[in-house]
Design an enzyme around this catalytic site. Sequence first.
Site, PDB file in Angstrom:
ATOM      1  N   THR A  67      -7.032  -1.152   9.922  1.00  0.00           N
ATOM      2  CA  THR A  67      -6.604  -0.104  10.503  1.00  0.00           C
ATOM      3  C   THR A  67      -6.397  -1.048  11.859  1.00  0.00           C
ATOM      4  OG1 THR A  67      -7.453   1.770  10.016  1.00  0.00           O
ATOM      5  CG2 THR A  67      -7.154   2.493  12.342  1.00  0.00           C
ATOM      6  N   ARG A 103       0.768  -1.280  -0.217  1.00  0.00           N
ATOM      7  CA  ARG A 103      -0.135   0.452   0.424  1.00  0.00           C
ATOM      8  C   ARG A 103       1.033   1.324   0.023  1.00  0.00           C
ATOM      9  NH1 ARG A 103      -2.125   3.041   5.155  1.00  0.00           N
ATOM     10  NH2 ARG A 103      -3.833   4.309   4.204  1.00  0.00           N
ATOM     11  N   LYS A 142     -13.329   2.950   0.130  1.00  0.00           N
ATOM     12  CA  LYS A 142     -12.871   3.169   2.187  1.00  0.00           C
ATOM     13  C   LYS A 142     -14.362   3.430   2.574  1.00  0.00           C
ATOM     14  CE  LYS A 142      -8.448   3.908   3.471  1.00  0.00           C
ATOM     15  NZ  LYS A 142      -7.884   5.510   3.357  1.00  0.00           N
ATOM     16  N   ARG A 150      -6.294  17.224   8.042  1.00  0.00           N
ATOM     17  CA  ARG A 150      -5.228  17.161   8.616  1.00  0.00           C
ATOM     18  C   ARG A 150      -4.608  18.576   8.730  1.00  0.00           C
ATOM     19  NH1 ARG A 150      -3.083  12.605   7.939  1.00  0.00           N
ATOM     20  NH2 ARG A 150      -3.975  11.477   6.558  1.00  0.00           N
TER      21      ARG A 150
END
Length: 474
Positions: free
Chosen positions: A281, A36, A223, A77
């Site tokens: 995760t 990934r 996702k 972010r």
Amino acid sequence: MKLLMHRTKIVATIGPASSSPEILKRMIQAGMNVARLNFSHGSYEEHARRVSLLRSVSQELETSITLLQDLQGPKIRVGELPDGSIPLNEGEFLTLVPIAEFTEQPNTVSIDYPYLAQEAEPGTQVLLDDGLLELKIEKIQGNALICQVIEGGILKSRKGVNLPSVDLRLPSMTEKDERDLEFGLSQGVDWVSLSFVRKAEDLRTLKEFLAAKGANDLPVIAKIEKPQAIANLEAILAECDGLMVARGDLGVEMNPEKVPMLQKRIIGMCNRKNIPVITATQMLDSMIRNARPTRAEASDVANAIVDGTDAVMLSGESAVGDFPVKSVEMLVKIANEVEKDIQFVNHPPAETDETHALSEALNAIDKILNLRYVVTFTTTDYTSRIAAGERPRAPVIAFTSSPKVYHRLNLIWGVMPILLDREVESFEDLVEQAETYLIQQNLASVGDCILIMAGIPTQHSRGTNFLKIHKIGQ
């Protein structure tokens, strides 16, 4: 050629801890199937170097490695912090400002979303770093948000910002995503994942962009990490080629106690539709720092495998952790231990066509005969994906003459892709190529029973129309 032992595929995020040729080689040898590339971090130069290394090392090891480009998506972010991190103490105040207005003021952090002051209000909860840190907006002055620290800790640069109660007006694909995807296409990525999918239209936007770039055959992963995606799950599944249960942001945007059953539900839906699904995760989060996982983490991975996930994913464990190789090895150990005791449920076929009908027959044959392999020949990955969807006891070996399909298939549960150096011309040629390869690579012996699934005439997309029980050497 090393025989695939674990059926559940291992996805590992490549980062500073796993960017050397030696580490990448050891990770592939340990069982990594998918690399990934997280475009929330790293420069194009760094990603290009990793792609080149992955391709050269996998070629040296004569094995397929799938490259998954993970787009950042509309993720808010925090910006770069002067010393890389700052402490947040409970009860103290912290000001959030847009990056354009940040001048390293004291007790101030920048965020890369300029409209938060217009969309939030006093009392709004702000979660940082996957919910580990919590702020509450006390007042808004211009574009600055003055927040009180509710849950403190260390805040690091580029950590995520979540506002569960605010319906942010963010596009499904950002300008950064478009630039990143153009770069990814130039590097020959095999899959692309879109972050923070909320509805099927988000995926159509991505596919329209790919079509405009002449890459409409690149498979797309949605996702799932927003509550809106759960509400629109059926429509999203109809539009995507794969799906990722991204439990980090999902567990922040929703109550964490809801995530385990959502995970099971999503994996089950993907299995029934023959759509590959990745569980991601914090699977072995403690292995960022420790050489062994907790018992709870091992159980978490095992449960995802029992649920039927196609792949399990490492994030920080392999990207920045101290034990990237051991983390891969641990996932493989858990998969090997769990898979031998699983009795998968045979779901009704997702579609009423010849290939799905044959896959039902494959399931019955696999239960009765002691098959060495299920052998598929595919030009698009369709046949192999449908065969693997039956979760047969015998490994699925997928022969293809397409380099694109060869790399793409390594994400699919139980499939070992093999790249042929020429196209299959007839049924007899098909059998001869399969036998020759399996014997030369010491993967099979004369007398072994295999089940061949393919289409005649060859080279027809979705043209699967026969099964043949065949003994090697006859």
